[in-house]
Scaffold this active site. Structure first.
Site, PDB file in Angstrom:
ATOM      1  CG  ASP A 192       0.288   5.682   4.586  1.00  0.00           C
ATOM      2  OD1 ASP A 192      -0.527   4.749   4.595  1.00  0.00           O
ATOM      3  OD2 ASP A 192       1.232   5.785   5.399  1.00  0.00           O
ATOM      4  NE  ARG A 207      -2.170  -2.152   3.803  1.00  0.00           N
ATOM      5  CZ  ARG A 207      -2.562  -2.294   5.054  1.00  0.00           C
ATOM      6  NH1 ARG A 207      -2.697  -1.233   5.837  1.00  0.00           N
ATOM      7  NH2 ARG A 207      -2.800  -3.484   5.537  1.00  0.00           N
ATOM      8  NE  ARG A 218       4.924   9.982   5.854  1.00  0.00           N
ATOM      9  CZ  ARG A 218       3.623   9.984   6.095  1.00  0.00           C
ATOM     10  NH1 ARG A 218       2.850   9.023   5.596  1.00  0.00           N
ATOM     11  NH2 ARG A 218       3.093  10.933   6.823  1.00  0.00           N
TER      12      ARG A 218
END
Lengths: 254, 254
Positions: free
Chosen positions: B53, B51, B198
């Site tokens: 975000d 996935r 991140r």
């Protein structure tokens, strides 16, 4: 009362152009709304170097307005930006003479037009380039571009519904540069007619794909007939890059 | 029935991430809707390499699905794209072995993270870069980055609400490059935990502004405590650049 000039940058994608239109989100109305907030509700009318159409971008738009507010000049950008969405930014503000006019005092304007020539689409460039993935003859485009330089009546390169009478303009630069996967057209002139950059780019691309000859530029100019020039390239590739004045208004070179 | 792999590119700005969520616009639901249209209403389930975000982009996402349709392989991208909005594009399609799996067969992934370090904002980069206009100590960031390379338990660099048990991953590349007005972090690894890129970028930027020392990386890794690492950098600067498999799936290098 003092007159302020603003250097504004905007992504035209989400705007219905620069000029105020009832019920539409425009650059002018967003900035005027922000200034009204700062002026506690007093309406402030702004004036730009010229309009831009729907989807057209500006890296160096110049705007002026009058104010009685005593905010120090370096604080203006942050103050205005705090009232704006993030697709329009004020980069710098300057105090200008009371008779300065962003449109009438402009001596030259520079426009860039970005064409994505890569075969593959690029989702991040969909709003800032015109995707034109066809083989191009660069020497022919350059030859055609050079024939547009100088002083001409650009009636053939102007949207036919324009009311402007005098269509003589002087172009000091019409260049084509390969930058990575893009072709960038750069035009500098003392004035531009409605859709003039987009029609010039559309016509030069037709020269590039050898649909027309470079030498046809002289004929097109001479005939003053919009139907002889090429298609109007889409607005999303067009950037108002810079407005030139006799004196530098902003501290930073942009 | 045959298994197809798709190379997908998307601008994450207008998506609530990759994975299907009721009532939200997601990449998976948009592509599944497009495939259902091509399959005359039959639901087609797609599987991706992983996935992404909300706001996160992908230049080289890989997706697989099974189909009974006999469309020639080179026509698939155009067929699917004609049913998609222009912020997601299928670049290439390939027929793959029946046991191919976009997630389980991936051996490495490459992520890029773009940071705009210019003082001035850039309206066209607002959705694709993290604006961080502060002086940075590059040698210190590079030193810190090098300490993250290799095999480690990355618990400290993983969002604390993750259910994954084994948090050991191997990073074969953690680099920092200056590209024009951007700093680009490039990470390649055999797997990435939730928010790992991140959090690494956020921590390296804190080293860059000298809020923490490069040598603290070893301590942070060792302690397996998320609270010791830096802030999670925003999603809009993150790009899933490429997914690596033992055999090349697509003809073009991307």
């Amino acid at each position: 009362m003092r007159r302020m000039a603003l250097w504004a940058m905007y992504d035209g994608t989400q705007f219905s152009g620069y000029q105020v239109q009832p019920g539409k989100r425009t650059v002018q109305s967003e900035i005027e709304r922000a200034l009204a907030t700062l002026h506690k509700g007093t309406e402030i009318r702004i004036h730009s170097s010229g309009r831009t159409d729907t989807g057209v971008h500006a890296r160096g738009q110049v705007i002026h307005f009058d104010t009685t507010l005593q905010i120090p000049v370096e604080r203006w950008p942050k103050a205005i930006n705090s009232c704006l969405a993030d697709d329009v930014r004020i980069i710098e503000a300057a105090v200008v003479p009371d008779d300065f006019h962003s449109r009438y005092d402009a001596i030259q304007k520079e426009y860039h037009y970005r064409v994505l020539i890569e075969q593959k689409p690029d989702v991040w460039k969909r709003n800032t380039t015109y995707h034109f993935p066809f083989p191009l003859n660069y020497p022919k485009m350059e030859e055609a571009a050079s024939l547009l330089m100088g002083t001409h009546d650009f009636s053939s390169f102007c949207a036919s519904n324009t009311s402007v009478k005098d269509k003589v303009r002087t172009l000091s630069r019409v260049s084509v540069e390969l930058v990575g996967d893009e072709l960038v057209f750069k035009l500098v002139g003392n004035g531009f007619l409605y859709n003039m950059v987009r029609i010039i780019v559309g016509t030069l691309l037709e020269v590039g794909v050898e649909k027309r000859e470079p030498s046809s530029m002289s004929y097109i100019l001479q005939k003053k007939d919009r139907s002889l020039a090429g298609k109007t390239a889409p607005g999303n590739g067009l950037f108002l890059r810079k407005v030139y004045y006799n004196n530098d208004i902003f501290s930073e070179n942009y």
